[in-house]
Design a protein around this motif. Structure first.
Motif, PDB file in Angstrom:
ATOM      1  N   HIS A 166      -2.379  10.813  17.182  1.00 31.53           N
ATOM      2  CA  HIS A 166      -2.917  10.135  16.001  1.00 31.53           C
ATOM      3  C   HIS A 166      -1.939  10.153  14.835  1.00 31.53           C
ATOM      4  O   HIS A 166      -1.744   9.152  14.152  1.00 31.53           O
ATOM      5  CB  HIS A 166      -4.241  10.762  15.576  1.00 31.53           C
ATOM      6  CG  HIS A 166      -5.385  10.440  16.483  1.00 31.53           C
ATOM      7  ND1 HIS A 166      -5.625  11.126  17.653  1.00 31.53           N
ATOM      8  CD2 HIS A 166      -6.347   9.488  16.410  1.00 31.53           C
ATOM      9  CE1 HIS A 166      -6.703  10.619  18.244  1.00 31.53           C
ATOM     10  NE2 HIS A 166      -7.155   9.620  17.514  1.00 31.53           N
ATOM     11  N   TYR A 219      -7.013  14.256  16.985  1.00 34.38           N
ATOM     12  CA  TYR A 219      -7.835  13.631  15.955  1.00 34.38           C
ATOM     13  C   TYR A 219      -8.028  14.557  14.746  1.00 34.38           C
ATOM     14  O   TYR A 219      -7.942  14.120  13.591  1.00 34.38           O
ATOM     15  CB  TYR A 219      -9.194  13.237  16.546  1.00 34.38           C
ATOM     16  CG  TYR A 219      -9.939  12.294  15.656  1.00 34.38           C
ATOM     17  CD1 TYR A 219      -9.896  10.924  15.884  1.00 34.38           C
ATOM     18  CD2 TYR A 219     -10.664  12.756  14.561  1.00 34.38           C
ATOM     19  CE1 TYR A 219     -10.555  10.043  15.047  1.00 34.38           C
ATOM     20  CE2 TYR A 219     -11.318  11.882  13.724  1.00 34.38           C
ATOM     21  CZ  TYR A 219     -11.267  10.530  13.969  1.00 34.38           C
ATOM     22  OH  TYR A 219     -11.912   9.664  13.135  1.00 34.38           O
ATOM     23  N   ASN A 278     -12.542   3.521  15.564  1.00 35.59           N
ATOM     24  CA  ASN A 278     -11.157   3.308  15.121  1.00 35.59           C
ATOM     25  C   ASN A 278     -10.997   1.953  14.425  1.00 35.59           C
ATOM     26  O   ASN A 278      -9.876   1.453  14.296  1.00 35.59           O
ATOM     27  CB  ASN A 278     -10.184   3.432  16.297  1.00 35.59           C
ATOM     28  CG  ASN A 278     -10.347   2.305  17.311  1.00 35.59           C
ATOM     29  OD1 ASN A 278     -11.399   1.669  17.351  1.00 35.59           O
ATOM     30  ND2 ASN A 278      -9.334   2.085  18.131  1.00 35.59           N
ATOM     31  N   THR A 311      -0.123   7.028  12.610  1.00 42.28           N
ATOM     32  CA  THR A 311      -0.551   6.782  11.230  1.00 42.28           C
ATOM     33  C   THR A 311       0.513   7.235  10.236  1.00 42.28           C
ATOM     34  O   THR A 311       1.109   6.425   9.546  1.00 42.28           O
ATOM     35  CB  THR A 311      -1.873   7.516  10.952  1.00 42.28           C
ATOM     36  OG1 THR A 311      -1.724   8.883  11.328  1.00 42.28           O
ATOM     37  CG2 THR A 311      -3.005   6.876  11.740  1.00 42.28           C
ATOM     38  N   SER A 366     -10.855  -0.103  11.222  1.00 44.38           N
ATOM     39  CA  SER A 366     -10.597   0.184   9.818  1.00 44.38           C
ATOM     40  C   SER A 366     -11.471  -0.684   8.917  1.00 44.38           C
ATOM     41  O   SER A 366     -11.962  -1.739   9.319  1.00 44.38           O
ATOM     42  CB  SER A 366      -9.127  -0.077   9.487  1.00 44.38           C
ATOM     43  OG  SER A 366      -8.894  -1.475   9.532  1.00 44.38           O
ATOM     44  N   ASP A 416     -13.959   6.748  18.396  1.00 44.31           N
ATOM     45  CA  ASP A 416     -12.841   7.668  18.323  1.00 44.31           C
ATOM     46  C   ASP A 416     -13.330   9.104  18.434  1.00 44.31           C
ATOM     47  O   ASP A 416     -12.753   9.924  19.129  1.00 44.31           O
ATOM     48  CB  ASP A 416     -12.150   7.486  16.961  1.00 44.31           C
ATOM     49  CG  ASP A 416     -10.646   7.368  17.096  1.00 44.31           C
ATOM     50  OD1 ASP A 416     -10.150   7.308  18.234  1.00 44.31           O
ATOM     51  OD2 ASP A 416      -9.986   7.306  16.051  1.00 44.31           O
ATOM     52  N   ASN A 425     -12.580   4.422   7.909  1.00 47.87           N
ATOM     53  CA  ASN A 425     -12.919   3.697   9.130  1.00 47.87           C
ATOM     54  C   ASN A 425     -14.420   3.451   9.192  1.00 47.87           C
ATOM     55  O   ASN A 425     -15.195   4.093   8.485  1.00 47.87           O
ATOM     56  CB  ASN A 425     -12.482   4.492  10.372  1.00 47.87           C
ATOM     57  CG  ASN A 425     -10.990   4.389  10.606  1.00 47.87           C
ATOM     58  OD1 ASN A 425     -10.344   3.433  10.172  1.00 47.87           O
ATOM     59  ND2 ASN A 425     -10.441   5.383  11.276  1.00 47.87           N
TER      60      ASN A 425
END
Lengths: 281, 281, 281
Positions: free
Chosen positions: A101, A51, A194, A105, A196, A182, A250
């Protein structure tokens, strides 16, 4: 062109481990810029290592080299890898899920396995336990300073072979969105989900509007209340809970000038569920 | 000429916030020297942010740029400013009182309000909460690296318009001086007062002499005892209290190798009063 | 050639003391690379300061300048010294025993007493308590940047005049080796002993073999059990104790993913004894 080296670990900063890594990197190239991401990852917590890399990596320029050493499997057969992210930075890490992560992404462009026969601090052969210093910091510094290219790290591996931690996706249906907690914004005790901003938008709640928040742990309801969706903390009074958009775009849940996590005993992971429900008028 | 960037916040160093700020600053200029003052300011404690800036600013050369982000009012209408101190450094901070100590000691030469239309990290418009990274670190790095001048920060503001926290002045009369506990020397639990060495001198107590110390909280006496005025800790035995001159040339109270603050439950602020009385022979 | 400056203290990083030292060093030379070893040495713990210097010093190149400020005797007649280690780095420190480990391992080539009449931050004469900033950081920065040579620190002293802390040597006899708990691997609660891998080898225990471990405090047995001698943590199950070789090539005792120190209340020093006994078949 020389790039910065950014180091992360679960070693803490109370002993000499981090400084030994800095020293090795500085020895490779005296002009190298060396930074610390954090060394306060909870011991062996690969999820949080993943993270924190994600949280910071895109704020550094292309070519920046991250070294992340959270390595419960040190000494096992776990591989040591260097990857190039979709946004152009490099990360050197044990292949244990700490790229979870970023892979989801930014994406991963390419993976190399560290060839320890060439990328190992000279005369470090006798020491079996400090890969962070002898392999990772050493290789990271050589890559950041341009002594080796990415190809020089070692043989290529398929991107699909990288170890990935399981993730619970956020999803939405009529008038509700659900996701997981998260991570905690540690210093302030805020919950970062998490979910968005885009997904949350499906609820069509305006800034200043009311939203119901439920938190479940292993299926059991821990918290359920209506709070404000605020543009910022200034939109609520001291001690009031709110939903807001965090610096990762987020959704997050907080108590203004208090610790939501401590107040309700909230922790993180895929068994901690957050549900936002649109309040019926 | 390039100058250092020195960053302070209440973010702690356990997550990625500080590293994201470092990354933004490093992206602005790869050659920039970036330092941390501390990120351990207690959350939202503007007084302490102000104190720490004062404690360090003059040990950095003219032109050094400080970024201080202790910002309980983020998202409100509080202004974002850059100032030039009387000693020639720059400080970039929300205008919420974190310049209180410097304004009273070094003075403030000039103030500029940050024009966020030009001084904002490109593509950061969607994120509402991380001014520390997107405005302050970005602008600080541009100023330190010479990309913008002080004038380039934004429009000038009157120095007198800066927000100031209330302060209780130290004062003296016959055989006594009175002040407040400005801050704790955290690591050692020593009390640092706002009583200067000069003011204390009016009591005419020699090194090694005895002095009565009283501490009051909200008017109630918490501690009253006679102790030694020592040139240093070596002038007392282990466990013995003493009055000494701290590194800011102010009077401080300590227990040699113990924590005075913890021993008597002492905290800081204008409702914590210290009185030194000359002991009659 | 310019070398790095590496700073260690017991000041913590929650106030401005470390930043003032950084500022003074940066003022001496804007191009100086400044690093922190740790500032988390327990207050006044000279033994640990000595240990951390030893743990890191050889991972930095020759010429690197360490400044170590753990100084319970500040203001007494203790001397301020700079030494050149046997491995070619410099250490600037109060002469109070913080060179104990390095003197025994790398050796000390030469000692200079700091001449404070020339090596003191200009205009710092009024402040009696912050030698770390005004003498040590200032002198360290001047030495690292080449403004002064080692000779320029001050007059030479005999190496034999350095203050040394008492040490209990590890030793071996038939089927047993005995040593002390030198330090804790703080973050993980592992015990690091002063028993070298070489000495342990005399027991002729192979990787994966069993070894009896006894821990005594002031002569009383605190712990006695048989555990595995593992090449790494991966050789044991979660929660299982093991003996392993640490990054200093010394023997260490741990619980895999647990804290041995906390589990059995173990601390460090010459009154904490570890005995390894070969298990009879």
């Amino acid at each position: 062109m020389k790039r910065a080296l950014v180091v992360q670990s679960d070693f803490g900063i109370s002993d000499g481990a981090v400084s030994a890594m800095h020293g090795v990197a500085n020895s490779v190239d005296h002009d190298l810029k060396i930074f610390d991401l954090t060394h306060d990852i909870p011991p062996y917590n690969i999820w949080e290592a993943s993270y924190r890399l994600w949280q910071t990596v895109t704020y550094w320029t292309e070519g920046t080299v991250f070294v992340s050493v959270v390595d419960p499997g040190v000494g096992s057969t776990r591989r040591s890898v260097a990857v190039q992210t979709g946004s152009g930075q490099y990360v050197i890490t044990p292949d244990n899920g700490s790229l979870t992560h970023i892979a989801r992404t930014e994406g991963i462009r390419a993976v190399r396995e560290i060839d320890e026969s060439v990328n190992r601090l000279p005369k470090s052969g006798e020491s079996y336990t400090f890969h962070g210093r002898d392999i990772y910091a050493y290789t990271g510094a050589r890559l950041a300073s341009g002594i080796i290219s990415f190809e020089g790290v070692g043989p290529e591996l398929p991107v699909s072979s990288l170890v990935q931690l399981p993730v619970k996706e956020a999803w939405a249906e009529d008038n509700m969105v659900e996701g997981m907690i998260d991570i905690l914004d540690i210093r302030f005790g805020n919950l970062w989900t998490n979910i968005s901003r885009e997904l949350f938008k499906s609820l069509d709640v305006p800034y200043g509007g009311a939203i119901e928040v439920e938190i479940k742990h292993d299926g059991r309801s821990i918290y359920r209340n209506v709070m404000t969706f605020g543009r910022s903390f200034a939109d609520t009074h001291k001690g009031e809970p709110l939903v807001y958009i965090n610096s990762l775009d987020n959704m997050a849940v907080a108590i203004n000038q208090g610790s939501f996590a401590r107040a309700y005993g909230i922790r993180t992971g895929s068994n901690w569920i957050v549900i936002f429900r649109k309040k019926e008028d």
